[in-house]
Enzyme design. Structure first.
Site, mmCIF file in Angstrom:
data_model
loop_
_atom_site.group_PDB
_atom_site.id
_atom_site.type_symbol
_atom_site.label_atom_id
_atom_site.label_comp_id
_atom_site.label_asym_id
_atom_site.label_seq_id
_atom_site.Cartn_x
_atom_site.Cartn_y
_atom_site.Cartn_z
ATOM 1 N N ASN A 480 0.696 -1.146 0.033
ATOM 2 C CA ASN A 480 0.119 0.002 -0.122
ATOM 3 C C ASN A 480 0.841 1.166 -0.061
ATOM 4 O O ASN A 480 1.706 1.511 0.797
ATOM 5 C CB ASN A 480 -0.878 0.015 1.187
ATOM 6 C CG ASN A 480 -1.783 1.157 1.554
ATOM 7 O OD1 ASN A 480 -2.614 1.543 0.697
ATOM 8 N ND2 ASN A 480 -1.494 2.004 2.479
ATOM 9 N N GLU A 481 0.654 2.078 -0.847
ATOM 10 C CA GLU A 481 1.042 3.478 -1.046
ATOM 11 C C GLU A 481 2.820 3.486 -0.691
ATOM 12 O O GLU A 481 3.465 3.957 -0.092
ATOM 13 C CB GLU A 481 0.536 4.305 0.022
ATOM 14 C CG GLU A 481 -1.002 4.627 0.065
ATOM 15 C CD GLU A 481 -1.419 5.314 1.414
ATOM 16 O OE1 GLU A 481 -2.492 6.140 0.750
ATOM 17 O OE2 GLU A 481 -1.282 5.072 2.145
ATOM 18 N N LEU A 482 3.219 2.764 -1.633
ATOM 19 C CA LEU A 482 4.812 2.604 -1.604
ATOM 20 C C LEU A 482 5.318 3.552 -2.576
ATOM 21 O O LEU A 482 6.208 4.358 -2.043
ATOM 22 C CB LEU A 482 5.296 1.235 -1.994
ATOM 23 C CG LEU A 482 4.697 -0.032 -0.972
ATOM 24 C CD1 LEU A 482 4.763 -1.346 -1.369
ATOM 25 C CD2 LEU A 482 4.987 0.283 0.674
ATOM 26 N N SER A 530 0.238 -0.264 -4.860
ATOM 27 C CA SER A 530 -0.989 0.564 -5.016
ATOM 28 C C SER A 530 -0.587 1.692 -4.188
ATOM 29 O O SER A 530 -0.403 1.630 -3.155
ATOM 30 C CB SER A 530 -2.230 -0.163 -4.488
ATOM 31 O OG SER A 530 -2.361 -1.327 -4.789
#
Ligand code: NAG
Ligand code: NAG
Ligand code: NAG
Ligand code: NAG
Ligand code: NAG
Ligand code: NAG
Ligand code: NAG
Length: 925
Positions: A480-482, A530
């Protein structure tokens, strides 16, 4: 009900599995049938335990701790997280001394466990997401009495801190590791949100969270512990749309322990839901080693029907029996329920044909099911409970019912919880919900030393193979949000270090994960993060084919997904503040849960908006450490909600404190829903603009406790305003107003996500708030045609020009669209309608009037009527204790309009006491 896969089921008590040999047959002892004790190291606490379980569940059941979600339990129960908890079995009777081998098999230990069998150390574990199995044959043989199994779980926060403090341990620039409560979650393979998140508490639970068993085998036997089924079109490669005319390849691979016969072969039998065999035969090209056996077979395309997501066609499922044969007979078998579909995340370059349709250059970022583009509508699923061992299939069924009724076809199963249990995928397979799945990494960068990577490899290998056969599995993302957040933070905090941390990121999320994922699944697409800008290149001659795009963008071109949070509510309805991308995978704003929810978990004395209990349960913004008195951070989030309400709606000022509190909670929900609706309409209408936007998944579907969060469904299943509004705005055909408050430009759009064009008309009816029709110079009826998954602007004007001598504070517009169209899942034409409202001035200042709402209970429904004015945000509220939803809610009514609304009870008993209110009620003292 169609039979589910059988391998995941651990049969009761002692059960024979596989086929029996002449003298002996495999037996399994299901560890849930054994008595357990849970104790702390000094023995001051010792209570009965369950298996599977987590310590908090057993401590609560024994009365040692209060209900963890009550009040400030988040902070008060830290001592549980800082202690070890040992699960000790009774002396195990009935294990056979004549077995040739005996194995412990655990599907999930959370997380740091030291295992003893008959007083002897067996092994230590350090990954919540791996399946572990241990050969205890000799320990059992040497055991003088009935053996005791004991599993000592260490404190995850203490162990994470100890790992972080090891000499030479990896460090990251300040701000990269996003902390909520307990620190150092990035060093351990445990549910990341167990250490706190901005929508949940931090209990860091431990325990045997998934089933386990003791397996005993004869010398010639083996046990199938996991199995892969991969179904794809011949020639298919990950991330690329396959040729839909090709036959299906079914690949299987079984993971075993024990003795796999050297002459083992594989056969299959494929049955449809009625039990009719539609295919059987041998797997080809069978290879095996001591722990796996693998083979493939081609199934002709015309022998099976396709599986489709809800709304696009039937959820056709088949039962695939895979048998291992040796010496002319079946020696073991497993049955998987499967579906035939292709699902691809198409991130490929925009083609000339697409450019000719008016689509902006760049790359695609959308899903294709069985070769069809579709609009993904849905939300993000967070761990549905702080204690996974307490999540039941019935609860998930209820949640998924709300998803389907809410017109959602996809959930993004957010990546810092736990891999979903098979029963969740089974339900999704049956209900047609696509599950975008993720490896459990998020909002952090992770170590890349060998031991950590090896641990991740085992986790990825196990989970990919366990889940792959489910047709609802839509996608895998690394975390997530990498790229969009973590690497961005590095770039700003330590630009010179960007190359190093990007290389480490690729080591984990590309070089480690991709070969395992693509080596096991040809059917599923992958992206390391994502959100991302997608890939730059794919080269399948390399072991790791993906080259990420990062910021390698051509100006004017459009790439990738968007993730959007803006807590400055002044711009909430300014569409120019929304991101333009191909797919919106996250966006949102927090709101309060209802009074009914608060009352379940808060002392009555704390039921006011900024009570310390409520403020400290608000984790936006998070404390960022275990400090219990960080009012500063949480107050910021409370203020954001307050300002949004004051700015856009009549701010409640009720004399009765509870009524005032309830009205404020409700008002924050109206803002939340209004804001999401505005964004969803913008994203959906983007299907017809140059960005060709094809997905909207809002943050977040549901709650795991009662607190201010982004959820649309409260912890007990009650729908917030958001879930009703999302249901309305996710209908296939919608009419939408877009207004620029600065320029006064006003547009009306119709958007359709049907797969063929729709034709009909939009009616515009202008009113003042008292309900008098206004004569405003726009057409009364506008014809409309919208192409497949497209949108059309039906009106472009400016309110300065058309409102002229009307006060914008006293102008509202009702828009109704009615079209003839065909649902993808049907071959008949039907009428689809949608109504929406526009107000020319913010509702905080508009001249709203008392609409004279009347509610008349009928036999199975209520009739709601506005008698004296336009009713905005009509809200029906059901009694506490009733579970279910109204047919419609949070709607508007024109004066004289009657609306009949039913209620579907999904749990509990119906209790009278439904109330109705509208925006007007917020203005009342
Ligand atoms: C776990 O679930 C059981 C059964 O529904 C319930 O009785 C118990 O209160 C729950 N415990 C916790 C801590 O969630
Ligand atoms: C706590 O658990 C950890 C992990 O299993 C173990 O290494 C440690 O020895 C345990 N400590 C005590 C006091 O039981
Ligand atoms: C088995 O292997 C042969 C030779 O590589 C190949 O042509 C054939 O397609 C394979 N069969 C299946 C079902 O994969
Ligand atoms: C959407 O509709 C417009 C107008 O008919 C058309 O020009 C455009 O090519 C369509 N876009 C797509 C992607 O089909
Ligand atoms: C939250 O509090 C911590 C100190 O506990 C502080 O360092 C951090 O900047 C604060 N974060 C926000 C977003 O206010
Ligand atoms: C209105 O439109 C202008 C020009 O397109 C844009 O710059 C501005 O951000 C918009 N403002 C609002 C409040 O919608
Ligand atoms: C639009 O108005 C016409 C004439 O009053 C009516 O027949 C039609 O049903 C209306 N359509 C919608 C979508 O409301």
């Amino acid at each position: 009900m169609r039979p589910r896969s059988t391998q995941a089921v651990l049969a009761a008590s002692f059960a024979a599995a596989g086929s029996c040999h002449d003298t002996y047959c495999q037996q399994n002892l299901n560890l849930s049938t054994v008595s357990w004790t849970v104790s702390n190291p000094n023995g001051s606490v010792s209570v009965p335990g369950k298996f599977p379980s987590q310590a908090h569940i057993d401590l609560y059941a024994a009365g040692v701790i209060p209900w963890p979600l009550y009040g400030l339990g988040d902070f008060d129960l830290r001592w549980v997280a800082y202690s070890n908890w040992t699960y000790t079995s009774e002396a195990l009777k009935g294990l056979r001394q004549d077995a040739d081998s005996t194995w412990l098999l655990f599907n999930g230990l959370d997380t740091f466990a030291s295992i003893e069998f008959c007083g002897k150390h067996v092994a230590a574990t350090n990954n919540q997401f791996r399946q572990y199995y241990f050969d205890v044959t000799s320990l059992l043989k040497e055991c003088k009495s009935n053996p005791v199994l004991s599993i000592n779980f260490g404190s995850a926060p203490n162990i994470a801190d100890a790992i972080a403090a090891e000499p030479g341990q990896e460090t990251w620039p300040f701000g990269v590791e996003i902390n909520y409560e307990f620190l150092n979650r990035q060093f351990i393979r445990k549910e990341q949100s167990d250490f706190g998140w901005d929508w949940g508490p931090a209990f860091a639970p431990v325990g045997p969270w998934l089933p386990g068993s003791i397996v005993q085998l004869a010398a010639s036997e083996f046990h199938i512990r996991n199995s892969l089924v991969d179904i794809y079109r011949e020639g298919q490669l990950n991330l690329l749309p396959p040729d839909q005319s090709r036959d299906w390849v079914v690949k299987t691979s079984l993971d075993v322990f024990g003795k796999l016969p050297s002459d083992a072969s594989l056969t299959y039998s494929l049955q449809d839901a009625s039990g009719k065999t539609v295919g059987e035969g041998r797997f080809e090209n069978v290879t095996s080693d001591s722990s796996t056996i693998t083979g493939s077979v081609v199934i002709p395309a015309d022998s099976v029907n396709l599986w489709w997501p809800v709304g696009m066609g039937p959820q056709t499922l088949y039962s695939l029996k895979i048998a291992v044969d040796s010496n002319g007979r079946t020696v073991n078998e497993v049955t998987k329920r499967v579906g035939f579909r292709t699902i691809v995340s198409n991130q490929g370059p925009i083609t000339q044909e697409q450019l000719d349709m008016g689509i902006a250059p760049g790359n695609n970022w959308h899903f294709e099911i069985n070769g069809h583009e579709f609009y993904a509508k849905g939300s993000n699923l967070i761990p549905p409970d702080v204690f996974w061992a307490n999540v039941t299939e019935a609860r998930i069924k209820q949640l998924f019912d709300s998803v389907v009724i809410g017109n959602q076809n996809m959930l993004r199963v957010w990546s810092s919880g736990a891999y979903s249990p098979d029963f969740m995928y089974d339900l999704a397979d049956e209900m047609g919900i696509l599950l975008w799945s993720e490896f459990e990494f998020g909002d952090a960068l992770y170590p890349v030393e060998k031991e950590f990577l090896d641990n991740v490899k085992d986790e990825v290998y196990y989970q990919v193979r366990r889940i792959n056969h489910h047709p609802s599995l839509a996608y895998w993302a690394g975390g997530n949000e990498l790229e969009n957040l973590e690497l961005y933070v590095v770039e700003n905090a330590a630009p010179k270090e960007l190359d190093r941390y990007t290389a480490e990121y690729e080591t984990l999320f590309l070089d480690t994960i991709v070969p395992i994922l693509f080596g096991n699944s040809r059917s599923i697409s992958y992206s390391p993060s994502s959100t991302s800008n997608g890939y730059l290149e794919l080269d399948f001659s390399l072991p790791q084919p993906i080259t990420e795009r990062y910021n390698n963008k051509t100006p004017g071109s459009i790439y990738g997904e968007t993730d959007h949070y803006d807590y400055d509510s002044t711009v909430a309805f300014d569409i120019s503040s929304y991101p333009i991308g191909r797919f919106a995978n996250e966006f949102g704003f927090h709101s309060m849960p209802s009074l009914e929810s608060w009352q379940q978990q808060i002392d009555p004395a704390d039921l006011y908006f900024n009570s310390s209990t409520i403020v400290l349960r608000n984790h936006h913004y998070p404390p960022m450490n275990t400090n219990t008195s960080n009012y500063a951070n949480s107050t910021k989030g409370m203020v954001e909600m307050t300002l949004a309400v004051e700015r856009w709606y009549p701010a409640p000022q009720k004399e009765d404190p509870i009524a005032n509190f309830s009205a404020w909670c409700h008002a924050t929900q109206i803002f939340q829903a209004d804001y999401y609706s505005s964004q969803i309409q913008y994203y959906r209408s983007g299907s017809g603009r140059r960005e060709r936007q094809l997905g909207s998944l809002y943050w977040q579907l549901e709650d795991q406790w009662q607190a201010p969060t982004w959820a649309g469904i409260e912890y007990d299943g009650r729908w917030k305003v958001l879930h009703y509004v999302a249901r309305d705005i996710y209908q296939p055909v919608i009419v939408s107003p877009f207004f620029n408050a600065t320029t006064k430009d006003f547009e009306v759009w119709v958007t359709s996500d049907l797969w063929s064009s729709v034709k009909g008309a939009v009616n515009l009816t202008w009113y003042d708030w008292s309900g008098k029709r206004l004569d405003i110079a726009t057409p009364v009826t506008l014809p409309v045609t919208v192409g497949a998954i497209n949108s059309t602007k039906v009106l472009q004007t400016n309110t300065n020009d058309i409102l002229k001598n009307h006060d914008p504070l006293d102008v509202v517009l009702a828009m109704s669209v009615s079209v003839e169209g065909q649902l993808p899942s049907s071959n008949t034409t039907q009428t689809l309608t949608h109504t929406n409202w526009f107000h020319a001035a913010p509702l905080s200042v508009a001249h709203i009037v008392d609409p004279g709402l009347k509610i008349t209970p009928g036999k199975d429904s209520f009739t709601i009527e506005a008698t004296t004015g336009v009713a905005a945000w009509v809200w029906l509220d059901h009694s506490a204790g009733v579970m279910g939803y109204f047919d419609s809610n949070a709607f508007w009514l024109a004066p004289g309009e009657k609306k009949e609304v039913g209620f579907t009870v999904t749990g509990g008993e119906w209790i009278d006491g439904t109330t109705v209110q509208s925006l007007w009620d917020l203005t009342l003292p």
